[in-house]
Design a protein around this motif. Structure first.
Motif: not given
Length: 103
Positions: A49-76
């Motif tokens: 019962g697990e899901a997720g993904g491995i993402y490749h981002f150009a930089d840490r700032t973009s990855a961190q921003a995505y993580l924060e946004m996506h965490t809220k999205r998958v919680e919903a």
């Protein structure tokens, strides 16, 4: 420096497989528009019962921003036990093993 973002979470097994594929097509298309995004490998394990993904981002700032946004999205969407981890890519060793480190 390119970054890998690993996200995983608990998701009811009945929401995985074909159900996830159908439900997440729009989401998959929208991810392509995220700042700094390069690629994603979608992961799931119906047995645990697990899901997720491995993402490749150009930089840490973009990855961190995505993580924060996506965490809220998958919680919903009903995800629980969400875990996100960032890793810098060792480009020299990755290239030896045929990994892609650029756009």
């Amino acid at each position: 420096m390119a970054v890998i973002l690993q996200i995983d979470f608990s998701m009811p097994a009945e929401m995985l497989g074909d159900n996830l594929t159908e439900a997440a097509k729009g989401l998959a298309e929208s991810i392509n528009q995220e700042p700094g995004f390069i690629s994603k490998i979608w992961t799931e394990n119906a047995e645990t019962g697990e899901a997720g993904g491995i993402y490749h981002f150009a930089d840490r700032t973009s990855a961190q921003a995505y993580l924060e946004m996506h965490t809220k999205r998958v919680e919903a969407m009903g995800a629980k036990n969400i875990r996100g981890r960032l890793f810098d890519i060792n480009e020299t060793l990755t290239a030896i093993n045929h990994g892609q480190t650029g756009h």
